[in-house]
Write a protein that holds these residues in place. Structure first.
Motif, mmCIF file in Angstrom:
data_model
loop_
_atom_site.group_PDB
_atom_site.id
_atom_site.type_symbol
_atom_site.label_atom_id
_atom_site.label_comp_id
_atom_site.label_asym_id
_atom_site.label_seq_id
_atom_site.Cartn_x
_atom_site.Cartn_y
_atom_site.Cartn_z
ATOM 1 N N GLY A 230 -12.275 3.523 4.844
ATOM 2 C CA GLY A 230 -11.857 2.176 4.458
ATOM 3 C C GLY A 230 -13.025 1.222 4.325
ATOM 4 N N ARG A 231 -14.055 1.460 5.110
ATOM 5 C CA ARG A 231 -15.249 0.602 5.034
ATOM 6 C C ARG A 231 -16.084 0.941 3.806
ATOM 7 N NH1 ARG A 231 -20.374 0.363 8.980
ATOM 8 N NH2 ARG A 231 -20.988 -1.761 8.539
ATOM 9 N N ARG A 232 -16.179 2.232 3.490
ATOM 10 C CA ARG A 232 -16.996 2.655 2.346
ATOM 11 C C ARG A 232 -16.330 2.345 1.013
ATOM 12 N NH1 ARG A 232 -20.105 8.026 2.586
ATOM 13 N NH2 ARG A 232 -21.805 7.303 3.880
ATOM 14 N N ARG A 233 -15.020 2.448 0.983
ATOM 15 C CA ARG A 233 -14.274 2.212 -0.251
ATOM 16 C C ARG A 233 -13.159 1.209 0.007
ATOM 17 N NH1 ARG A 233 -13.605 7.755 -3.548
ATOM 18 N NH2 ARG A 233 -15.811 8.196 -3.747
ATOM 19 N N PRO A 234 -13.489 -0.056 0.069
ATOM 20 C CA PRO A 234 -12.477 -1.071 0.394
ATOM 21 C C PRO A 234 -11.350 -1.134 -0.632
ATOM 22 C CG PRO A 234 -14.641 -2.078 0.014
ATOM 23 C CD PRO A 234 -14.808 -0.608 -0.096
ATOM 24 N N GLU A 235 -11.600 -0.695 -1.865
ATOM 25 C CA GLU A 235 -10.553 -0.720 -2.883
ATOM 26 C C GLU A 235 -9.488 0.349 -2.616
ATOM 27 O OE1 GLU A 235 -13.546 2.278 -4.240
ATOM 28 O OE2 GLU A 235 -13.709 0.251 -3.449
ATOM 29 N N LYS A 236 -9.797 1.336 -1.787
ATOM 30 C CA LYS A 236 -8.853 2.412 -1.467
ATOM 31 C C LYS A 236 -8.003 2.128 -0.229
ATOM 32 C CE LYS A 236 -10.271 5.461 -4.555
ATOM 33 N NZ LYS A 236 -9.433 6.062 -5.551
ATOM 34 N N VAL A 237 -8.224 1.009 0.428
ATOM 35 C CA VAL A 237 -7.451 0.674 1.620
ATOM 36 C C VAL A 237 -6.030 0.299 1.188
ATOM 37 C CG1 VAL A 237 -7.221 -0.907 3.566
ATOM 38 C CG2 VAL A 237 -9.478 -0.091 2.898
ATOM 39 N N THR A 238 -5.064 0.998 1.765
ATOM 40 C CA THR A 238 -3.660 0.739 1.451
ATOM 41 C C THR A 238 -2.925 0.375 2.736
ATOM 42 O OG1 THR A 238 -3.016 3.039 1.820
ATOM 43 C CG2 THR A 238 -3.720 2.438 -0.418
ATOM 44 N N ARG A 239 -1.718 -0.115 2.563
ATOM 45 C CA ARG A 239 -0.900 -0.403 3.742
ATOM 46 C C ARG A 239 -0.606 0.887 4.516
ATOM 47 N NH1 ARG A 239 0.785 -4.450 0.312
ATOM 48 N NH2 ARG A 239 0.660 -6.520 1.267
ATOM 49 N N GLY A 240 -0.525 2.002 3.787
ATOM 50 C CA GLY A 240 -0.302 3.287 4.441
ATOM 51 C C GLY A 240 -1.462 3.686 5.336
ATOM 52 N N SER A 241 -2.687 3.503 4.854
ATOM 53 C CA SER A 241 -3.839 3.860 5.686
ATOM 54 C C SER A 241 -3.950 2.911 6.884
ATOM 55 C CB SER A 241 -5.131 3.857 4.877
ATOM 56 O OG SER A 241 -5.422 2.592 4.379
ATOM 57 N N LEU A 242 -3.663 1.642 6.662
ATOM 58 C CA LEU A 242 -3.685 0.687 7.782
ATOM 59 C C LEU A 242 -2.570 1.003 8.780
ATOM 60 C CD1 LEU A 242 -4.418 -2.550 5.756
ATOM 61 C CD2 LEU A 242 -5.980 -1.377 7.303
ATOM 62 N N GLY A 243 -1.424 1.419 8.272
ATOM 63 C CA GLY A 243 -0.327 1.833 9.153
ATOM 64 C C GLY A 243 -0.670 3.087 9.933
ATOM 65 N N ALA A 244 -1.369 4.015 9.270
ATOM 66 C CA ALA A 244 -1.793 5.235 9.955
ATOM 67 C C ALA A 244 -2.785 4.908 11.077
ATOM 68 C CB ALA A 244 -2.416 6.207 8.962
ATOM 69 N N ILE A 245 -3.717 4.027 10.790
ATOM 70 C CA ILE A 245 -4.677 3.611 11.819
ATOM 71 C C ILE A 245 -3.936 2.982 12.992
ATOM 72 C CG2 ILE A 245 -6.544 1.983 12.363
ATOM 73 C CD1 ILE A 245 -7.524 2.442 9.442
ATOM 74 N N SER A 246 -3.039 2.051 12.691
ATOM 75 C CA SER A 246 -2.279 1.360 13.754
ATOM 76 C C SER A 246 -1.447 2.349 14.558
ATOM 77 C CB SER A 246 -1.364 0.298 13.148
ATOM 78 O OG SER A 246 -2.102 -0.639 12.430
ATOM 79 N N GLY A 247 -0.743 3.237 13.869
ATOM 80 C CA GLY A 247 0.102 4.210 14.561
ATOM 81 C C GLY A 247 -0.691 5.153 15.435
ATOM 82 N N LEU A 248 -1.818 5.639 14.931
ATOM 83 C CA LEU A 248 -2.646 6.545 15.722
ATOM 84 C C LEU A 248 -3.239 5.857 16.946
ATOM 85 C CD1 LEU A 248 -4.421 8.502 12.853
ATOM 86 C CD2 LEU A 248 -2.804 9.448 14.514
#
Length: 110
Positions: free
Chosen positions: A80-98
């Motif tokens: 997410g840091r290297r490719r900020p354009e690829k950050v999605t709500r799904g990836s943020l949700g995965a981070i939060s859930g994990l």
């Protein structure tokens, strides 16, 4: 040694709080705040220190499961840091859930 353990534990919890807070704060605009990267590095390094302080008394299966989860979160944050354009709500949700799963394992798995 108790002081080192206590300081490491506080920093570990703060690191996880920064990661969770950053991921949740980024949900609205689908961005990953830069502090999230520093939070995951803090959580990872202090987790390794805490494991070293436990020595032979550590539950190695629990540590392995928590390490795998931490590494997954680290990969998601770095991507997410290297490719900020690829950050999605799904990836943020995965981070939060994990993060929540990792904290729950720490508290509930004895």
């Amino acid at each position: 040694m108790d002081t080192v353990h206590g300081i490491s534990l506080v920093l570990h919890l703060i690191g996880w709080a920064v990661v969770l807070g950053g991921a949740l704060a980024g949900m609205k605009s689908t961005t990953l705040p830069s502090g999230t990267f520093h939070g995951i590095l803090t959580a990872l390094v202090t987790g390794i220190i805490l494991t070293g302080l436990l020595g032979a008394d550590a539950n190695h299966v629990k540590i392995a499961v928590k390490l795998v989860i931490t590494l997954l979160v680290t990969v998601l944050v770095v991507l997410g840091r290297r490719r900020p354009e690829k950050v999605t709500r799904g990836s943020l949700g995965a981070i939060s859930g994990l993060v929540v799963v990792n904290v729950a394992l720490a508290v509930l798995w004895h």
